[in-house]
Design a protein around this motif. Structure first.
Motif, PDB file in Angstrom:
ATOM      1  N   GLN A 242      -4.586  -5.913  -4.330  1.00 16.81           N
ATOM      2  CA  GLN A 242      -5.907  -5.815  -3.711  1.00 16.81           C
ATOM      3  C   GLN A 242      -6.166  -7.022  -2.803  1.00 16.81           C
ATOM      4  O   GLN A 242      -6.629  -6.875  -1.673  1.00 16.81           O
ATOM      5  N   ALA A 243      -5.833  -8.206  -3.305  1.00 10.78           N
ATOM      6  CA  ALA A 243      -6.025  -9.412  -2.506  1.00 10.78           C
ATOM      7  C   ALA A 243      -5.240  -9.285  -1.199  1.00 10.78           C
ATOM      8  O   ALA A 243      -5.728  -9.622  -0.123  1.00 10.78           O
ATOM      9  N   ARG A 244      -4.061  -8.766  -1.314  1.00 11.78           N
ATOM     10  CA  ARG A 244      -3.197  -8.631  -0.146  1.00 11.78           C
ATOM     11  C   ARG A 244      -3.792  -7.644   0.859  1.00 11.78           C
ATOM     12  O   ARG A 244      -3.708  -7.846   2.072  1.00 11.78           O
ATOM     13  N   ARG A 245      -4.409  -6.567   0.338  1.00 15.16           N
ATOM     14  CA  ARG A 245      -4.969  -5.552   1.233  1.00 15.16           C
ATOM     15  C   ARG A 245      -6.201  -6.042   1.972  1.00 15.16           C
ATOM     16  O   ARG A 245      -6.379  -5.772   3.149  1.00 15.16           O
ATOM     17  N   ILE A 246      -7.091  -6.747   1.270  1.00 14.94           N
ATOM     18  CA  ILE A 246      -8.384  -7.013   1.920  1.00 14.94           C
ATOM     19  C   ILE A 246      -8.601  -8.457   2.352  1.00 14.94           C
ATOM     20  O   ILE A 246      -9.461  -8.717   3.190  1.00 14.94           O
ATOM     21  N   ALA A 247      -7.850  -9.418   1.798  1.00 13.53           N
ATOM     22  CA  ALA A 247      -8.218 -10.815   2.043  1.00 13.53           C
ATOM     23  C   ALA A 247      -7.634 -11.343   3.340  1.00 13.53           C
ATOM     24  O   ALA A 247      -6.533 -10.975   3.744  1.00 13.53           O
ATOM     25  N   ASP A 248      -8.430 -12.215   3.994  1.00 11.02           N
ATOM     26  CA  ASP A 248      -7.913 -12.954   5.144  1.00 11.02           C
ATOM     27  C   ASP A 248      -7.251 -14.233   4.660  1.00 11.02           C
ATOM     28  O   ASP A 248      -6.244 -14.668   5.186  1.00 11.02           O
TER      29      ASP A 248
END
Ligand SMILES: Nc1ncnc2c1ncn2[C@@H]1O[C@H](COP(=O)(O)OP(=O)(O)OP(=O)(O)O)[C@@H](O)[C@H]1O
Ligand SMILES: [Mg+2]
Lengths: 289, 284
Positions: A242-248
């Motif tokens: 999830q972090a990889r999908r949404i985080a800058d």
């Protein structure tokens, strides 16, 4: 897979949002994450009853970006989030030292207006925390507290914000029903709506998806992604995908000798593809943590 | 173990449980039957609303009923706001391990177990003499309030715990002030607890004799103000059955009124409580 992509109804009609924060389109994310520090932590340390749990965190959070805080359990991520809106003040025995700055505001100064600070910095918790009354009253309460009493304005704001979290069509006929009758995912979206109703600048999200089923979790995740650019978002998550999908940006916390510390901070791409620290590399590859 | 002996065991257990349950209900049924048998024939509109004559052997219980309602009114009027205030103080304004909070909680637990006659003596000393209210409904009601406060405070404080730590934190995170949080979130959550505590307290107050004999006295005239002495139903029953020869029939009838009153309070409160929980779950 349609269910996990509810983006069409998240996008509200821009005309209906008059008087509200200018709405920013969901797809074009890149330009809105600005390389300009919105929040600055300088040598921030947190202790509970003289037991240090976070030491010397120095970190800059960019305006309009989504920053994911990751790390093993107990390394002080929640404590860090709660220091940003001074919820730590409410926890017996919690001491925060160091320096925290939001724009020009010194967050930790004793003179800081806490109600105003918390209006600017919204927060969502792991468990949905709707209040035991109707959906409408859940949303009206913070508005009324901050001085909005006009009925039509209340009504239109509530509609806007429910549109924004994609809940309007699901609840528009039962606004006066108890909020606790909603499903877990709906409750979490209501909590998000309740935070958005105050048009904050910063959103603190403490594991907002971890108590939800995969579909609701996907809906919330898309929702958070859609808020990128409009808000500065800090999200704690144990879900690295999830972090990889949404985080800058990603900040990796780690507990070293029982004290939480920031081990690495950088763009999501750098952290996931070429981590500088061994701990980070081990953590993201699932070897440790 | 064989199936046969297992079966016998089951059977014995069932018999024992049924016997225990029946034995517990017998005294209650007996008591109600006794009350109805001896009291019903004396019960009438006139009995409930007219004044007692001949030390209570004749006439009715009108003034006594009024005194009782006034006593209970004073008691609840004082105990409910004070109980809410103290419960709020204990749960919201002091840390759980704070010395003052611990002191208050400890004293409440002791107070809850103090015999009512001790409250009577205390009420007599404080309200009747030191504060100079004399033998009056005011003194009696205040003494009753002291008696019901401990239980009221503990149940209300308990019901504040329905609101979780996360909900309090998220109220604060929305920039809600403490007073708003208390007014809009905590107090509504405390209503069921307040009802339960209130009913338990009311039941205790309305059936009280020992604490009242020393404080509100036993004058059986119609009270003209809260400063008048007034006799409660329970005191009237006590007086008729112990001090008045031939007072038993009316003692029974009075007891019947008292028990009906308790029934009505219980029924209405469970009705309110169920309405309350329903309205919090279903559309109104
Ligand atoms: N109220 C408290 N009193 C005392 N210690 C606390 C309190 N809250 C947290 N701690 C301690 O502080 C440390 C950090 O806790 P925190 O909740 O910030 O970790 P976290 O990174 O959010 O963990 P998780 O991923 O499990 O949510 C833990 O060791 C915890 O035991
Ligand atoms: Mg946490």
């Amino acid at each position: 897979m349609d269910l996990i992509q509810p983006t069409s109804h998240i996008i509200p009609d821009p005309d209906k949002r008059a008087g509200f924060r200018a709405w920013l389109p969901y797809q074009s994310t890149e330009p809105f994450c600005e390389p300009d520090a919105h929040l600055r932590a300088n040598n921030l340390s947190i202790a509970y009853h003289d037991l240090q749990v976070l030491r010397n965190v120095t970190l800059e959070i960019n305006r309009g970006c989504i920053t994911a805080l990751v790390g093993p359990s107990g390394c002080g991520k929640t404590s860090f989030l709660m220091s940003l809106n001074r919820l730590t003040d409410l926890i017996p025995g919690c001491q925060v030292s160091g320096h925290l700055q939001m724009n020009e505001l010194d967050i930790l100064a004793p003179t800081t207006d806490l109600l105003q600070l918390r209006r600017t910095v919204g927060m969502i918790f792991q468990k949905p925390t709707v209040f035991p009354f109707s959906i409408r009253k859940n949303l009206e309460l913070p508005l009324r507290e901050h001085g909005t009493h006009d009925r039509t304005l209340l009504q239109s704001t509530i509609e806007n914000v429910l549109q924004q979290v994609g809940l309007w069509h699901e609840v528009k006929d039962r606004l006066d029903h108890p909020a606790q009758a909603l499903s877990g995912g709906q409750q979490q979206r209501l909590c998000l709506a309740r935070a958005l109703v105050l048009t904050p600048d910063v959103l603190l999200l403490d594991e907002p998806c971890s108590a939800l089923d995969p579909i609701s979790s996907g809906i919330i995740e898309d929702l958070i992604a859609s808020l990128q650019g409009s808000y500065t978002i800090l999200i704690v998550t144990h879900n690295l995908a999830q972090a990889r999908r949404i985080a800058d940006h990603v900040a990796v916390f780690w507990s070293l000798e029982g004290v939480g510390q920031l081990v690495e901070h950088g763009s999501a791409q750098q952290i996931f593809e070429s981590p500088k620290e061994e701990l980070t590399a081990a953590y993201i590859s699932g070897i440790r943590g | 173990m064989s199936r046969q002996s297992n079966h016998v065991q089951e059977y014995c257990l069932t018999v024992i449980i049924w016997t225990a349950a029946t034995m517990v209900s017998i005294p209650f049924i007996w008591l109600m039957g006794d009350l109805l048998w001896n009291g019903w024939s004396h019960l009438s509109f006139n009995f409930v609303f007219s004044a007692p004559l001949n030390a209570g052997r004749e006439g009715g219980i009108g003034p006594i009923l009024i005194s009782t309602l006034l006593l209970v009114g004073v008691c609840m009027g004082v105990a409910v706001p004070m109980g809410m205030g103290t419960a709020l103080f204990l749960s919201e304004y002091t840390r759980h391990d704070h010395v003052l909070g611990r002191l208050i909680r400890g004293s409440l637990d002791v107070l809850a177990g103090v015999p009512s006659i001790v409250f009577g003596l205390f009420g007599n000393a404080l309200f009747c003499q030191v504060l100079g209210f004399g033998f009056s409904i005011l003194s009696g009601g205040l003494t009753l309030a002291c008696m019901v406060l401990p239980i009221l405070i503990r149940t209300v404080e308990e019901s504040f715990r329905v609101i979780s730590r996360e909900q309090r934190l998220s109220a604060a995170a929305l920039g809600l002030s403490k007073s708003t949080t208390i007014r809009t979130i905590l107090l509504p959550a405390a209503i069921p607890g307040l009802l339960v505590g209130g009913i338990l307290g009311l039941g205790r107050a309305i059936a009280e004799t020992a604490a009242l004999i020393f404080t509100s006295g036993y004058v059986d005239r119609m009270p003209e103000s809260l400063m008048d002495s007034g006799r409660s139903l329970a005191v009237h029953i006590y007086d008729l059955s112990m001090n008045v020869a031939g007072g038993n029939p009316h003692a029974y009838a009075t007891a019947l009124v008292l028990v009906s009153l308790l029934f009505m309070i219980n029924l209405s409160s469970s009705w309110i409580a169920s309405r309350w929980t329903l309205s919090n779950q279903l559309p109104t």
